[in-house]
Write an enzyme that holds these catalytic residues in place. Structure first.
Site: not given
Ligand code: 26Q
Length: 763
Positions: A504-505, A510, A616, A612, A326
């Site tokens: 978004k986050r 971003k 929406k 995503t 992702h």
């Molecule tokens: C990893 C290790 C330790 C702590 C946290 C994490 C961690 C947690 C969440 C690393 C990444 C995430 C989240 C990533 C994420 O949300 N990516 C998004 O995924 C969406 C669905 O595919 C995409 O639409 C977005 O572009 C992408 O940013």
């Protein structure tokens, strides 16, 4: 499975009496919520034991949002339940206060939730497996413009949608402690099709009361430790998004979840009398990013424990596992320290080493291919080496994975790589959040589009006839959102303003900063008269920053300061408003995406894997103001670039620019940009914290000033944004909105899960 109104009322009354000792009139909201939910749960049919192959979606996050409305909708009883309650003097709307189940951070977790809805709705046998965090993503508020975090006590409303399956408890062993994993099952209802899939979330508990043998195996002095640590494993969701912190508790969470899930699945497989070598005929596993990748060595360990050789076990894993990436951000690709992992999970570590040896024995060049190197374990490489399929989440993203991030792997194993563009469920993101628009579409083309979103294309031939209704409904949605913002965030905005939205986050890539600087540019332009006839616009932001992410928090402070400046200035009151909405979450998003006029998707090209939120907004008839990044590219392919507002450097251009980039030159050539930027350091904003100065420095000095080309893309962004604001209100503009809606079909999660089922899971 259906009840009439009277039966509904009786069922709710019975549960209220038995469980809470009260009646409909005096029940609190929480009690009523519990009773209505339980009345629905009582209708859930027992799971049929079918011999079909299933897919298990392993994910550290499921961002489900509020369950009650979505469940009633999918069961086809939303209106009946509403009627039944109304007649009793109560209202479904009372449950708007129920906390979101925020067991996820953002895109990745919400995607998992959309896929569960779509798989059930398509009759695809997909089950989710994850962690039942005691606290989900923090609740956000602002104090003096700074983000404050509070624990998300999502269980304070109870958890009437889950069933604790105590009998399926398993033990998960770490080097220093053994814990019980207790499963809680949440039914996932297909949309009006009678299908019920399952989401199984594991909760950690101390072992003592449960298994005295396991307890006795441990040395006495470990008891206290295990008692303390057991429940701690599931305490809280790590609030990071697209960055990784190498915390060992996080590794414990990951192992806990996959070990429990695999033990559970293997046990059931054996109980059905099937051979373990046949596991790939019954199961496959989708790894939602690297977070559950430790499932691979864990399954090796389990299978070898059952008597298989490493080679045999590896062959099973190579058929069962698939991996979704992702993100291309280096800081999000998980790596674990080999010593720490071997301390915690020595047997699992041995399996990882065995994978590295196999990689070498297979003749792969260790200069390019490695799982363990310099005492670091590369989880993505482990996933790619073993998995049957590796997928990116949008065309452009998969292209970058092949050409850059995983280039060596792609050259060696091209057949593994596939693209599956993300999607969203049209049930939650249209039928539920924008029911009037949905009815209006039904009246024109029927309701097939609910489960076959490609059919929404049918409205394209009726756009002139739909325009008036579309505008009226959008206006009503804007009025509702404005009222909510007033109540929730204390700012008055007129529904007559253009609603320009970025939700978004919060992340530097971003580029909320780009948007923020443009707001200041408009503000100063209006003040000094250089911008005339500015159409009244509300600039709406929503975003949580990871608590440890300093720059992200600085951006929040900056935008809140901009809001203070702008909203407090009488000169511009009829021209602009700025709001940073607090605690943006799934339920807030439902109110926002149907009320937006502009969808801001402005990441630096090459950084946003897919996005995503963009989908929406599109579904609800909103034009995209965005870069050629992630799924924006495909949105333009589907709906026409001319119907959206695209700006900025492309991926190829970004690469070139970065070779010689000097942000100072850009700023010197653009006095209006300079003025906006200076507010970070010239005293316009309160900044006792020094955060804003740091933000300024990150854009102008240091090793990599303006890493994400905010200043580079600023001029083009403002040019296109001004064009958009000029176009707004014309019939041509409204048509663009509906053309976007008409061409959203590709972005249904129903299409995505069907692609997974056909190309990867082979169900
Ligand atoms: C990893 C290790 C330790 C702590 C946290 C994490 C961690 C947690 C969440 C690393 C990444 C995430 C989240 C990533 C994420 O949300 N990516 C998004 O995924 C969406 C669905 O595919 C995409 O639409 C977005 O572009 C992408 O940013």
């Amino acid at each position: 499975m259906k009840l009439n109104k009277k039966q509904w009322q009786e069922s709710i009354a019975r549960i209220l009496r038995a469980e809470y000792g009260t009646d409909v009139q005096s029940a609190t909201k929480k009690e009523l919520y519990g009773a209505v939910s339980r009345a629905v749960m009582a209708l859930v049919p027992a799971r049929k034991k079918e011999d079909k192959k299933r897919c298990a979606y392993f994910s550290a996050e499921f961002l489900m949002g509020r369950a009650i409305y979505a469940n009633l909708l999918n069961l086809g009883i939303l209106d009946e339940a509403e009627d039944a309650l109304k007649e009793l003097g109560r209202d479904l709307a009372e449950f708007e206060e129920v906390e979101d189940a925020a067991l996820g951070n953002g895109g990745l977790g919400r995607l998992a939730a959309c896929y569960l809805d779509s798989a059930a709705s398509k009759g695809i046998p997909l089950d989710g497996y994850g962690i039942r965090y005691r606290y989900g993503l923090f609740r956000q508020s602002f104090v003096d413009g700074f983000q404050h975090e509070e624990g998300d006590d999502w269980l304070k409303w109870g958890d009437p949608w889950s069933v604790c399956c105590e009998r399926d408890t398993v033990l998960v062993r770490f080097a220093d402690l053994t814990v019980r994993a207790v499963p809680y099952d949440m039914p996932v209802f297909g949309y009006k099709n009678g299908v019920v899939n399952n989401l199984r979330l594991w909760q950690s508990e101390p072992v003592q009361a449960f298994d005295f043998t396991a307890f006795n195996e441990m040395r006495g002095d470990q008891t206290a430790v295990s008692n303390f640590n057991a429940s701690k494993i599931c305490d809280v969701l790590y609030p990071n998004d697209n960055t990784m912190t190498g915390k060992i508790l996080r590794l414990r969470q990951q192992y806990f979840m996959v070990s429990a899930s695999l033990q559970d699945i293997v046990r059931a497989h054996k109980a059905a009398g099937k051979a373990l070598a046949e596991l790939p005929k019954s199961w496959c596993f989708q790894l939602n990013d690297t977070h559950p990748v430790i499932a691979i060595p864990e399954l090796l360990r389990i299978l070898e424990g059952e008597g298989m050789s490493f080679e045999e076990a590896f062959a099973v894993c190579a058929k069962c596992f698939n991996f979704t990436n992702h993100t291309i951000m280096a800081e999000a690709l998980e790596k674990w320290d080999a010593l720490a992992l071997s301390d915690l999970l020595p047997d699992v570590y041995e399996e990882i080493l065995a994978c590295q040896r196999k990689l070498e024995a297979d003749g792969l060049d260790t200069a390019r291919f490695y799982i363990v190197r310099d005492n670091v374990i590369h989880m993505a490489n482990l996933a790619i080496f073993v998995s049957a399929h590796v997928n990116g989440v949008a065309e452009i993203h998969t292209g970058i994975l092949k050409a850059e991030t995983f280039r060596d792997w792609y050259e060696r194993f091209p057949e593994k790589f596939v693209n599956i563009t993300n999607g969203i469920t049209p049930r939650r993101w249209m039928l539920l959040n924008n029911p009037k628009m949905a009815k209006c579409i039904d009246a024109v083309i029927g309701s097939d589009w609910h489960t076959d979103l490609g059919k929404i294309k049918g409205i394209e031939a009726h756009i002139p006839a739909l325009l008036a209704d579309f505008k009226r409904i959008k206006g009503e949605n804007k009025a509702k959102l404005a009222a909510y913002i007033k109540e929730h965030d204390g700012v008055d905005i007129s529904p007559d303003f253009i609603f320009d939205v970025q939700v978004k986050r919060l992340h530097e890539y971003k580029r909320q900063m780009l948007n923020a600087l443009s707001v200041l540019y408009f503000y100063f332009g209006i003040k000094d008269g250089s911008i005339k006839d500015f159409p009244p616009t509300a600039f709406l932001f929503g975003a949580k920053a990871a608590p440890g992410y300093y720059m992200a928090k600085a951006v929040i402070k900056f935008i809140n300061e901009i809001a203070r400046l702008v909203n407090g200035d009488k000169d511009v009151q009829d021209k602009m408003k700025v709001v940073f909405m607090q605690n943006y979450n799934v339920s807030y998003a439902e109110k926002i995406v149907c009320a937006a006029d502009i969808s801001e998707q402005i990441s630096m090209a090459g950084m946003e894997a897919s996005g995503t939120g963009n989908m929406k907004f599109m579904l609800n008839g909103t034009v995209t103001l965005g870069t050629m990044d992630g799924a924006n590219v495909e949105i333009c392919e589907e709906a026409g670039r001319e119907n959206n507002y695209i700006f900025g450097a492309t991926v190829e251009e970004v690469k070139e620019i970065k070779k010689f980039y000097c942000p100072r030159e850009i700023v010197e050539q653009n006095p209006a940009l300079k003025r906006a930027l200076q507010t970070l350091i010239d005293g316009t904003m309160q900044d006792e914290s020094g955060m804003l100065k740091k933000l300024y420095e990150s854009l102008t000095t240091g090793y990599q000033p303006d890493r994400y080309l905010v200043l580079y893309d600023f001029a083009d962004y403002v040019r296109v944004k001004e064009q958009l604001l000029r176009d707004y209100g014309s019939e041509a503009f409204d048509k663009k909105c509906l053309i976007n809606m008409a061409n959203v079909g590709k972005f249904s999660a129903d299409r995505s899960v069907t692609d997974y089922a056909n190309l990867i899971w082979k169900l």
